[in-house]
Design an enzyme around this catalytic site. Sequence first.
Site, PDB file in Angstrom:
ATOM      1  N   ARG A  89       3.627  -8.106  14.168  1.00 46.94           N
ATOM      2  CA  ARG A  89       2.861  -7.109  13.397  1.00 46.94           C
ATOM      3  C   ARG A  89       1.685  -7.761  12.681  1.00 46.94           C
ATOM      4  NH1 ARG A  89       7.371  -4.856   9.824  1.00 46.94           N
ATOM      5  NH2 ARG A  89       5.859  -3.371   9.010  1.00 46.94           N
ATOM      6  N   ARG A 122      14.757  -2.547   7.796  1.00 50.13           N
ATOM      7  CA  ARG A 122      14.072  -1.801   8.856  1.00 50.13           C
ATOM      8  C   ARG A 122      14.104  -2.605  10.142  1.00 50.13           C
ATOM      9  NH1 ARG A 122       8.255   0.267   6.822  1.00 50.13           N
ATOM     10  NH2 ARG A 122       7.648  -0.620   8.808  1.00 50.13           N
ATOM     11  N   LYS A 171       0.827  -1.217   0.000  1.00 50.60           N
ATOM     12  CA  LYS A 171       0.000   0.000   0.000  1.00 50.60           C
ATOM     13  C   LYS A 171       0.862   1.270   0.000  1.00 50.60           C
ATOM     14  CE  LYS A 171      -0.912  -0.330   5.009  1.00 50.60           C
ATOM     15  NZ  LYS A 171       0.469  -0.716   5.246  1.00 50.60           N
ATOM     16  N   ARG A 192      -5.701   2.255  11.718  1.00 53.42           N
ATOM     17  CA  ARG A 192      -5.298   0.863  11.932  1.00 53.42           C
ATOM     18  C   ARG A 192      -6.109   0.211  13.046  1.00 53.42           C
ATOM     19  NH1 ARG A 192       0.373   1.418   9.810  1.00 53.42           N
ATOM     20  NH2 ARG A 192       1.372  -0.600   9.921  1.00 53.42           N
ATOM     21  N   ARG A 232      12.877  -7.114   2.364  1.00 53.39           N
ATOM     22  CA  ARG A 232      12.787  -5.681   2.047  1.00 53.39           C
ATOM     23  C   ARG A 232      14.026  -4.929   2.564  1.00 53.39           C
ATOM     24  NH1 ARG A 232       7.243  -2.627   3.625  1.00 53.39           N
ATOM     25  NH2 ARG A 232       7.951  -2.672   5.776  1.00 53.39           N
TER      26      ARG A 232
END
Length: 213
Positions: A171, A160, A13, A88, A127
């Site tokens: 998460r 990250r 997103k 969220r 990532r």
Amino acid sequence: MISVFLGAPGSGKGTQAKKLSTKTGIPQLSTGDMLRAAISSGSELGVRAKGFIDNGQLVPDDVVIELIRERTLQADCKPGFILDGFPRTVGQAQGLEKMLAGLGRRLDRVVLFSISEDALIERLTGRRTCTACSAMYHIRFQPSRVEGVCDSCGGTLVQRSDDSLSVIQKRMNVFRDQTAPLESYYKERHVLSVIDASVSPELVYNQLSSLLH
Ligand code: AMP
């Protein structure tokens, strides 16, 4: 147009919101980016947020609602904005509704980026982000020409701190428990559209464009 991009971490997103923002000039408002900027600046908010983020937990609703409220008052948000990673929780969605009503505005569309958890884990663990220009890479799907070095600016690529497997799993649980209920919340309000986020970024963007035009 005011839109919300809803999806699990790694659903793409953020990438799509950035692309849409560049093409349309409508700003992308990412609470994750805002919080990371606060952490880098060493502000009081950043210090508070870091503990939650590094643990894979959500930052308290009042903190992110206030961040968004202040940001949407800026002039560039007049024509609309894309909310990326906010709301969220149902509490944040209610806060947003109240805030927009107070401004005489309303939410036009919520786009849910739908993808399986296995695909998400593969995306997130691979990532890498440039510390200098925030460009994103993936060790398998979109590697940089030289490992660990950004193609665009030569900056260092890092993972990250919240993209480690243990934090990713937390998460995902947070998403399932606290964010997924927003699907029915927005369905009931007749603003929800679902897109298939498992395909290539180009194909996701095509779905998005036909939806928003
Ligand atoms: P993101 O970059 O959107 O994946 O966000 C990274 C982290 O920032 C999340 O795991 C949360 O700890 C925090 N965060 C971002 N947006 C929110 C939000 N709307 N509410 C609470 N915490 C958030």
